[in-house]
Design a protein around this motif. Structure first.
Motif, PDB file in Angstrom:
ATOM      1  N   ALA A  44       0.823  -1.212   0.000  1.00 45.62           N
ATOM      2  CA  ALA A  44       0.000   0.000   0.000  1.00 45.62           C
ATOM      3  C   ALA A  44       0.859   1.266   0.000  1.00 45.62           C
ATOM      4  N   LYS A  45       1.937   1.246   0.776  1.00 45.81           N
ATOM      5  CA  LYS A  45       2.718   2.481   0.947  1.00 45.81           C
ATOM      6  C   LYS A  45       4.115   2.417   0.359  1.00 45.81           C
ATOM      7  N   ASN A  98       8.953   3.431   2.186  1.00 46.89           N
ATOM      8  CA  ASN A  98       8.115   4.443   2.821  1.00 46.89           C
ATOM      9  C   ASN A  98       7.390   3.888   4.050  1.00 46.89           C
ATOM     10  N   THR A 130       9.829  -2.211  -9.516  1.00 46.25           N
ATOM     11  CA  THR A 130      10.284  -0.858  -9.822  1.00 46.25           C
ATOM     12  C   THR A 130      10.824  -0.168  -8.579  1.00 46.25           C
ATOM     13  N   SER A 161       0.654  -0.311 -13.991  1.00 39.65           N
ATOM     14  CA  SER A 161       1.053   1.055 -13.646  1.00 39.65           C
ATOM     15  C   SER A 161      -0.098   2.011 -13.888  1.00 39.65           C
ATOM     16  N   SER A 200      -3.078   1.620 -11.368  1.00 43.83           N
ATOM     17  CA  SER A 200      -2.903   2.084 -10.001  1.00 43.83           C
ATOM     18  C   SER A 200      -3.187   3.564  -9.857  1.00 43.83           C
ATOM     19  N   GLU A 201      -3.515   4.216 -10.929  1.00 43.27           N
ATOM     20  CA  GLU A 201      -3.767   5.641 -10.798  1.00 43.27           C
ATOM     21  C   GLU A 201      -4.895   6.129 -11.697  1.00 43.27           C
ATOM     22  N   THR A 208       6.339   5.431 -10.944  1.00 41.64           N
ATOM     23  CA  THR A 208       6.177   4.330  -9.989  1.00 41.64           C
ATOM     24  C   THR A 208       6.819   4.686  -8.653  1.00 41.64           C
ATOM     25  N   ASN A 221       4.375   7.131  -6.920  1.00 43.77           N
ATOM     26  CA  ASN A 221       3.022   6.637  -6.733  1.00 43.77           C
ATOM     27  C   ASN A 221       2.811   6.233  -5.275  1.00 43.77           C
ATOM     28  N   LYS A 222       1.786   6.765  -4.678  1.00 41.91           N
ATOM     29  CA  LYS A 222       1.438   6.466  -3.279  1.00 41.91           C
ATOM     30  C   LYS A 222       2.349   7.144  -2.273  1.00 41.91           C
ATOM     31  N   ARG A 223       3.378   7.815  -2.714  1.00 39.76           N
ATOM     32  CA  ARG A 223       4.287   8.437  -1.759  1.00 39.76           C
ATOM     33  C   ARG A 223       4.179   9.942  -1.797  1.00 39.76           C
TER      34      ARG A 223
END
Lengths: 205, 205
Positions: free
Chosen positions: A24-25, A29, A114, A173, A176-177, B114, B117-119
């Motif tokens: 998820a993160k 991170n 990635t 990719s 996911s957005e 990538t 993303n999410k960060r």
DNA sequence: ATGTTGACCGACCATCGAGTCGGTTTAAGC
DNA sequence: GCTTAAACCGACTCGATGGTCGGTCAACAT
């Protein structure tokens, strides 16, 4: 014997929660404390089971990610006699959101690849190996498909496998957005066009 | 006036070196000191020009990455009358390693997407916007191609654009960790198969 | 010439997060 | 019961890194 059970239970919780939060993160991170807090576990407990954060993640790869890839992308390749149909079905299913334990878009190999690329070569190589397994299996069913007359003889099966993998990774990719529903549909549609172009033509006498 | 020149010079060096190192090692894996050491500049100099690391990267996006995407992927779309040929040519060129200033595999939008993303949603949205520009331009030339009779009428241009983008993004993931030469060839080969399947058939009377 | 300001310096600060370690609890063996 | 060690606790260390700040120097205006 209860001791052993406790250990398995704790490690299983760490694996599952780790995969969920890392995915998820992102691995870098996410701090160990993030995960530990969620499980109400201590640093001490963690380092009792794993020797480092990296070791922990490798353990997650081997225990969970490998399984998911097999279940979603490798095993389904043999359920349909026509490999191209089997591939479409497996990808359609793999791109389905929210399958098994609420993990959106089921399969996260690419995200991790990635993330670790250029940062951690050891983990990268574990992930690459998994992708390789998929590739090998794809090539294998494609070659069988050629023998069985489903795929045109002049087609380069390795190239097809590469192309399938590339488009699938890229798709994830994009998914996911964005609005997944439409994208997924577009993707599968075009994939079928492509597959159509490499199908053995029936010589309609 | 020399003062202004100095400023432009320093910012340009920061932009160029930042893009190079960020792309090579990843944004989060690169410290400001890494870049500053390479340029023999101080923290003070950096924070004189940028208000934060994030602000710095956004500046790099707007000054360099946008340009590269336009130059590599958008502008070449109009050099060939047949959009499918133009697309193949642009992708072939964009996947060429070591083009312009030693940046391997020219185009790094996807790597950054990538990573962020999410960060970091702000940076992500900047990068997504750039991708969107590419997509819009792809759809546009594809639709023209349909009018000009290069593409079959029943084809969904948005879907084709999505599929092209997905396969290209995924391709770059694969390239960054393998023998590029062969992969690139395989990819372009299959892309042509695919394009073949969406081409308007000549009604050979 | 002189004051102002922009470009730059580099020591310092604050935070964060991986990993350590001595201590505590509790199941298991005798 | 008593001992042992596995499972776990949590305060601590320590390096990395983004960001601050007071100061220096030279270009520019007046």
């Amino acid at each position: 014997m209860e001791r052993n059970l406790k250990k398995r239970e704790t490690m299983h919780r760490l694996h599952a929660m780790g995969l969920e939060i890392f995915h998820a993160k992102g691995y870098y991170n996410t701090s160990l404390d993030d995960i530990l807090k969620e499980l109400s576990l201590s640093k001490g407990a963690f380092y009792h089971h794993f020797k480092s954060k990296e070791d922990y993640f490798i353990s997650i790869i081997q225990n969970l990610i490998v399984q998911k890839v097999y279940a979603l992308l490798v095993e389904p390749l043999n359920v349909n006699e026509n490999p191209l149909h089997a591939i479409v079905d497996s990808l359609e299913n793999a791109l389905e959101p929210g399958k098994s334990n609420e993990m959106a878009y089921g399969f996260m190999l690419h995200d991790f690849m990635t993330e670790f690329n250029k940062r951690n070569t050891e983990i990268s190589s574990y992930l690459k190996d998994i992708l390789k397994v998929w590739e090998v299996n794809l090539v294998s069913v494609l070659k069988n498909g050629k023998i069985d007359g489903h795929i045109a003889r002049h087609i380069d099966c390795e190239g097809v496998a590469t192309y399938i993998i590339a488009s699938y990774l890229g798709m994830r990719s994009l998914l996911s957005e964005n609005n997944g529903r439409q994208l997924k549909y577009q993707y599968l549609q075009q994939l079928k066009h492509y597959f159509n172009s490499i199908t053995e033509r029936q010589v309609v006498a």
